[in-house]
Design an enzyme around this catalytic site. Structure first.
Site: not given
Ligand code: NAD
Ligand code: TYD
Length: 380
Positions: A133-135, A159, A163
């Site tokens: 993630t960019d975080e 989180y 990561k």
């Molecule tokens: P998500 O929470 O939707 O899905 C995560 C999946 O991983 C789930 O299906 C869960 O069952 C599985 N999982 C969790 N723990 C596990 C374990 N110990 N063994 C096997 N499977 C396990 O997450 P996402 O949003 O699809 O994110 C996927 C990846 O991308 C993550 O690594 C996250 O850090 C990264 N990422 C997500 C975002 C975003 O905006 N969603 C942004 C940047 C990076």
């Molecule tokens: P989120 O979807 O949780 O992603 P991330 O924290 O990984 O960026 O949140 C996106 C942005 O929205 C973040 O700045 C927090 C804000 N947010 C709200 O304002 N209200 C909400 O109910 C949630 C879940 C997030």
């Protein structure tokens, strides 16, 4: 080419599985523990595809992962399995440490063991792709700057810290043991099959339920939104064409304030599903206490992946958001059971740390004992 996608029942992982399975030259094994965030319904479009199989397993289980790597002759691991929600990491960091750090360590060990046993011609082609993630970069001021691949790591939340730790482990396995790894760091994804704890699906579903739309602080925080199917294309490129040892930033070039995002969703719903009485969904917007440690702004400079791998997003934010709202309007079969049985939209992430099974583990206990009060980074 044989892929092992971990976390393939999650939001991004399922998009990756659906994308890869469209190529008949690929075979895809989806390894997922099925936590609260995992959902096999997201794989419905490919569940009977000849080139897809599902395996319920934990990335922390090194032996199980190694067996699957050998059984399915894997060429490319794409590691997406993770605990992914910042607010949940504030309430209970233990599972984040276990899956994101310890789990990455264990799957790296399994991959190294497997890779060392491959014949020379397959060894050079093997890749371990870690999706991050960019975080990990921390946050940016409101008035400028972007994350590049060389930006120093400065994570703010449990989180993003977990990561960041996992990214360091992946690099170390490359530098120390020679494992051919690639990394990618992406911005906030959005699109179909997004678990409704994250901002965009939460707001869409709360609006449809006539519930408050919670905006943290003043809604001034900025995120760079990336449509999940564009991200899946980028991940295929990184996994198959990325240079070992390198990382690639992926972003949607779509910076928006949170309030701007919520208002845009309201406007789309006003046009597509007008409220009874004719008022705007904007009337449901509710400003709530800010998230502790809330990063102000994320913005990705994606010029390296564009230049080196030829990637460009297809959706802009307006088109991607309209597709997303339409998908939720049309697919209650997917989100209805989640809202009823798993998570109904209540506020998360205000601490204090909740009891969770992992708090009985050594990791969980030490975190609880050592915790200090957190405070918000931005006065909004
Ligand atoms: P998500 O929470 O939707 O899905 C995560 C999946 O991983 C789930 O299906 C869960 O069952 C599985 N999982 C969790 N723990 C596990 C374990 N110990 N063994 C096997 N499977 C396990 O997450 P996402 O949003 O699809 O994110 C996927 C990846 O991308 C993550 O690594 C996250 O850090 C990264 N990422 C997500 C975002 C975003 O905006 N969603 C942004 C940047 C990076
Ligand atoms: P989120 O979807 O949780 O992603 P991330 O924290 O990984 O960026 O949140 C996106 C942005 O929205 C973040 O700045 C927090 C804000 N947010 C709200 O304002 N209200 C909400 O109910 C949630 C879940 C997030």
């Amino acid at each position: 080419m044989n892929f092992l996608v971990t976390g393939g029942a999650g939001f991004i992982g399922s998009a990756v599985c659906r994308h890869l399975c469209a190529n008949p030259a690929y075979r895809v094994t989806n390894l997922d523990k099925l936590t609260y965030a995992g959902n096999l319904a997201s794989l419905r479009p490919i569940e009977n595809a000849h080139n897809y199989r599902f395996e319920q397993a934990d990335i922390c289980d090194e032996r199980a992962v190694l067996e699957i790597l050998r059984r399915d002759d894997i060429d490319i691991v794409m590691n997406l399995a993770a605990e992914s929600h910042v607010d949940r990491s504030i309430d209970g960091p233990g599972t984040f440490i276990e899956t994101n750090i310890v789990g990455t360590y264990r799957i790296l060990n399994a991959a190294l063991d497997y890779w060392r046993g491959l014949p020379a011609e397959r060894k050079s082609g093997f890749r371990f792709h870690h999706v991050s993630t960019d975080e990990v970069f921390g946050d940016l001021p409101f008035d400028g700057g972007m994350f590049v691949e060389e930006t120093p790591y400065a994570p703010s939340s449990p989180y993003s810290a977990s990561k960041a730790a996992s990214d360091h482990l992946v690099r170390a396995w490359h530098e120390t043991y020679g494992l051919p790894v690639v990394l990618s760091n992406c911005s906030n994804n959005y699109g179909p099959y997004h678990f409704p704890e994250k901002l965009i699906p939460l707001v869409i579903l709360n609006a449809l339920d006539e519930k408050p739309l919670p905006v943290y602080g003043a809604g001034a925080n900025v995120r760079d939104w990336l449509f999940v199917e564009d991200h899946a294309c980028a991940l295929e490129l990184v996994a198959t064409k990325g240079r070992p040892g390198e990382s690639y930033n992926v972003g949607g070039n779509s910076e928006r304030t949170n309030l701007g995002v919520v208002e845009a969703i309201c406007d789309l719903l006003d046009a597509r599903r007008p409220r009874a009485g004719g008022t705007s969904y904007r009337g449901l917007i509710t400003f709530v206490t800010d998230r502790p440690g809330h990063d102000r702004r994320y913005a990705i400079d994606a010029s390296k992946i564009a230049r080196d791998l030829g990637w460009a997003p297809r959706e802009n934010f307006d088109s991607g958001l309209a597709r997303t709202v339409d998908w939720y309007l049309d697919n209650k079969w997917w989100w209805g059971p989640i809202r009823e049985q798993r998570y109904n939209g209540e506020r998360l992430g205000q601490g204090p740390i909740e009891n969770s099974p992992t708090q009985n583990s050594p990791v969980g206990n030490s975190l609880i004992e050592n915790r200090t009060d957190e405070s918000s980074k931005v006065a909004t």
